[in-house]
Scaffold this motif. Structure first.
Motif, mmCIF file in Angstrom:
data_model
loop_
_atom_site.group_PDB
_atom_site.id
_atom_site.type_symbol
_atom_site.label_atom_id
_atom_site.label_comp_id
_atom_site.label_asym_id
_atom_site.label_seq_id
_atom_site.Cartn_x
_atom_site.Cartn_y
_atom_site.Cartn_z
ATOM 1 N N SER A 75 58.008 60.400 13.779
ATOM 2 C CA SER A 75 57.701 60.985 12.480
ATOM 3 C C SER A 75 56.834 62.230 12.612
ATOM 4 N N TYR A 76 56.927 63.082 11.587
ATOM 5 C CA TYR A 76 56.055 64.233 11.431
ATOM 6 C C TYR A 76 55.075 63.921 10.319
ATOM 7 N N THR A 77 53.791 64.182 10.569
ATOM 8 C CA THR A 77 52.781 63.936 9.555
ATOM 9 C C THR A 77 51.867 65.140 9.446
ATOM 10 N N ALA A 78 51.628 65.571 8.250
ATOM 11 C CA ALA A 78 50.739 66.705 8.040
ATOM 12 C C ALA A 78 49.307 66.313 8.367
ATOM 13 N N MET A 79 48.614 67.164 9.110
ATOM 14 C CA MET A 79 47.205 66.932 9.370
ATOM 15 C C MET A 79 46.391 67.222 8.115
ATOM 16 N N THR A 80 45.216 66.626 8.038
ATOM 17 C CA THR A 80 44.315 66.829 6.905
ATOM 18 C C THR A 80 43.383 67.995 7.204
ATOM 19 N N LEU A 81 43.188 68.840 6.223
ATOM 20 C CA LEU A 81 42.228 69.929 6.367
ATOM 21 C C LEU A 81 40.821 69.352 6.420
ATOM 22 N N ARG A 82 40.089 69.684 7.492
ATOM 23 C CA ARG A 82 38.700 69.247 7.593
ATOM 24 C C ARG A 82 37.762 70.355 7.109
ATOM 25 N N ALA A 83 37.999 71.558 7.570
ATOM 26 C CA ALA A 83 37.165 72.687 7.148
ATOM 27 C C ALA A 83 37.989 73.964 7.192
ATOM 28 N N ALA A 84 38.022 74.681 6.077
ATOM 29 C CA ALA A 84 38.753 75.944 6.023
ATOM 30 C C ALA A 84 37.958 77.041 6.719
ATOM 31 N N ALA A 85 38.659 78.092 7.093
ATOM 32 C CA ALA A 85 37.996 79.241 7.695
ATOM 33 C C ALA A 85 37.008 79.854 6.708
ATOM 34 N N GLY A 86 35.936 80.409 7.226
ATOM 35 C CA GLY A 86 34.956 81.053 6.363
ATOM 36 C C GLY A 86 33.691 81.383 7.125
ATOM 37 N N THR A 87 32.838 82.163 6.528
ATOM 38 C CA THR A 87 31.540 82.505 7.099
ATOM 39 C C THR A 87 30.456 81.904 6.221
ATOM 40 N N VAL A 88 29.544 81.188 6.865
ATOM 41 C CA VAL A 88 28.476 80.507 6.135
ATOM 42 C C VAL A 88 27.287 81.449 6.001
ATOM 43 N N THR A 89 26.714 81.512 4.828
ATOM 44 C CA THR A 89 25.531 82.338 4.600
ATOM 45 C C THR A 89 24.443 82.005 5.610
ATOM 46 N N GLN A 90 23.769 83.017 6.131
ATOM 47 C CA GLN A 90 22.741 82.775 7.139
ATOM 48 C C GLN A 90 21.665 81.849 6.588
ATOM 49 N N ARG A 91 21.315 80.866 7.385
ATOM 50 C CA ARG A 91 20.303 79.885 7.029
ATOM 51 C C ARG A 91 19.149 79.983 8.029
ATOM 52 N N PRO A 92 17.992 79.403 7.711
ATOM 53 C CA PRO A 92 16.919 79.352 8.715
ATOM 54 C C PRO A 92 17.393 78.571 9.942
ATOM 55 N N THR A 93 17.071 79.098 11.112
ATOM 56 C CA THR A 93 17.468 78.454 12.355
ATOM 57 C C THR A 93 16.241 78.240 13.233
ATOM 58 N N ALA A 94 16.475 77.735 14.437
ATOM 59 C CA ALA A 94 15.384 77.544 15.388
ATOM 60 C C ALA A 94 14.853 78.863 15.907
ATOM 61 N N SER A 95 15.586 79.949 15.682
ATOM 62 C CA SER A 95 15.169 81.284 16.104
ATOM 63 C C SER A 95 14.654 82.077 14.908
ATOM 64 N N ALA A 96 13.973 83.158 15.199
ATOM 65 C CA ALA A 96 13.536 84.053 14.130
ATOM 66 C C ALA A 96 14.755 84.630 13.417
ATOM 67 N N ALA A 97 14.587 84.985 12.152
ATOM 68 C CA ALA A 97 15.715 85.483 11.357
ATOM 69 C C ALA A 97 16.360 86.707 11.995
ATOM 70 N N VAL A 98 15.553 87.568 12.622
ATOM 71 C CA VAL A 98 16.097 88.775 13.227
ATOM 72 C C VAL A 98 16.979 88.450 14.439
#
Length: 479
Positions: A75-98
């Motif tokens: 059989s052929y079965t369509a996979m489920t979309l887990r996450a679409a392509a896109g760019t996530v807005t910059q968030r605070p990280t372990a590094s400095a923002a710069v």
């Protein structure tokens, strides 16, 4: 060419995986969304991971906007979309923002839950290995990425196989034909931009988006992902302020929840915790997976929200480990009854934050009785520890590619123990690149073997209950 002509030309292909027959039917191409070559062109990674209740999950990362189909049996079965392509807005990280940037994911993440009775699956022309009922050989590795970190002035030469040997390690491990791969966390290390005057990592991908994930994990690990299914444990480098976004898009085995995606820092308290679960490895062994991504170092106060959350999770570990006749192997990233080497000083003990919580659940043993072995990463060396006290044998296999830690003193300092009451009997250790292999023994126990980066054997440790006996102790000189 019409569908009938295609059906006549493209006959079923039978492929033998050893444990099952996979029948791939590339027929009715027009109706099924394209040829194998079209699918292959978009697919950048495809593998099988195993989650709670032994659910095998096919994961695919593709540059196509839509998910490909899985060939499952006839059989052929369509996979489920887990996450679409896109760019996530910059968030605070372990590094400095710069030194940070938005996480760009110009790829689609797809998944397919494999039925328990599946005879085999493929995506495009890629046949994917499914879990065996009784795996005989398990590859264990951790801390595999290439370190690019401005705060530590650490610029590993990602383009130099001697400095970053994970591609070599993955190929050597794949050649051993494992039935399962167990990665104990820290897949991603390329956090900051390599300075232009450092040739070894110049122009390397960096940040927490797809390009860094591809360079650190999916490209070098491709042979090992094609060889066997993976059980994936989360490391501190996959916590929300670091590579947590990619962890949830690509590796976590639960359904993707926007509130546990690490995209919004307001939800990090939830995103940095995951419920423990067990994966059966035959009828007599199970691997318990524990998420310690956000564990600190210091002991936690009993009213600390993290203490309360971890306490409930270790109580769940007790329940998971209560199966009669089953040897439980506890896995988490931070060593609990292991050591951390310190140059010029005695080694540091195991993780005191986790110890403080575990003592509230199992006051002297730390672990429930059903746990016979514990396996960790985080410290970038190999350790095999047997205790004269009633504590489970402990392994650290964190030498999979990232910058190595210094060696322990040789001989190992006497009367040095990782936690109160946990008395070391013997230890085997080395600070050289490599990986570990578990081979099932005829009596139901396991032999744990440390290998160099090239696949040369360093030592074999044979299990008996919660004890191990290694044929070499002390410092293991690499061949």
């Amino acid at each position: 060419m019409d569908a009938i002509a295609q059906q006549q030309q493209r006959k079923p292909v039978i492929k033998n995986f050893g444990f099952a027959l996979t029948i791939t039917l590339s027929v009715l191409v027009a109706a099924c969304g394209g040829s194998d070559s079209n699918i292959d062109a978009g697919v950048k990674a495809a593998w099988v991971t195993v989650g709670s209740n032994n659910q095998a999950i096919v994961r695919v990362i593709t540059t196509d906007a839509s998910c490909p189909e899985v060939h499952d049996g006839y059989s052929y079965t369509a996979m489920t979309l887990r996450a679409a392509a896109g760019t996530v807005t910059q968030r605070p990280t372990a590094s400095a923002a710069v030194d940070s940037k938005p996480s760009a994911f110009p790829v689609t993440a797809c998944e397919y839950k494999v039925p328990a009775d599946s005879s085999g699956v493929s995506v495009g022309s890629r046949s994917l290995p499914l879990p065996k009922k009784s795996p005989q050989r398990i590859v264990v590795l951790a801390d595999t990425g290439c370190r690019l970190k401005k705060a530590d002035n650490a610029w590993q030469a990602c383009d130099d196989n001697d400095s970053w040997p994970f591609p070599e390690i993955a190929s050597a491990a794949a050649a051993m034909k494992p039935d399962l791969v167990l990665h104990i966390g820290d897949y991603h290390y390329r956090e900051n931009a390599c300075p232009a005057d450092i040739a070894g990592c110049k122009d390397s991908p960096w940040g927490y988006g797809w390009d860094a994930w591809q360079a650190d994990l999916f490209k070098p690990a491709a042979p090992l992902m094609a060889a066997a299914p993976w059980v994936m444990v989360r490391g501190n480098h996959e916590e929300c302020a670091r590579a947590g976004q990619g962890w949830f898009r690509f590796l976590d085995t639960q359904a993707l929840d926007p509130k546990r995606s690490c995209d919004d820092p307001a939800n990090d308290a939830a995103g940095n915790l995951s419920d423990p679960y067990a994966v059966a490895v035959g009828a007599d062994t199970q691997v318990i997976v524990f998420d310690s991504a956000k564990a600190g170092r210091a002991a936690l106060a009993t009213n600390d929200p993290q203490f309360i959350a971890y306490q409930a999770q270790f109580q769940a570990v007790n329940r998971l480990a209560a199966k009669a006749g089953v040897n439980s192997i506890f896995t988490n990233h931070h060593p609990i009854l292991g050591f951390a080497p310190i140059a010029g000083a005695p080694p540091a003990p195991g993780n005191m934050a986790l110890q403080s919580v575990m003592q509230s659940v199992n006051p002297t043993a730390f672990y429930p009785a059903g746990v016979k072995t514990a396996i960790h990463g985080h410290v970038h060396d190999f350790q095999a520890i047997n205790f004269s006290s009633n504590h489970p044998a402990t392994f650290v296999s964190g030498n999979g590619g990232d910058n190595l830690d210094v060696n322990f003193a040789d001989p190992f300092p006497v009367n040095t123990n990782p936690a109160p009451g946990a008395i070391v009997d013997k230890i085997s250790h080395t600070s050289s690149f490599g990986f570990m292999v578990m081979d099932r023994q005829s009596n139901g126990n396991w032999a744990y073997k440390a290998y160099t980066r090239k696949g040369l054997l360093l030592t074999t440790c044979v299990q008996n209950g919660n004890q191990i006996s290694c044929d070499k102790t002390g410092y293991l000189a690499p061949n």
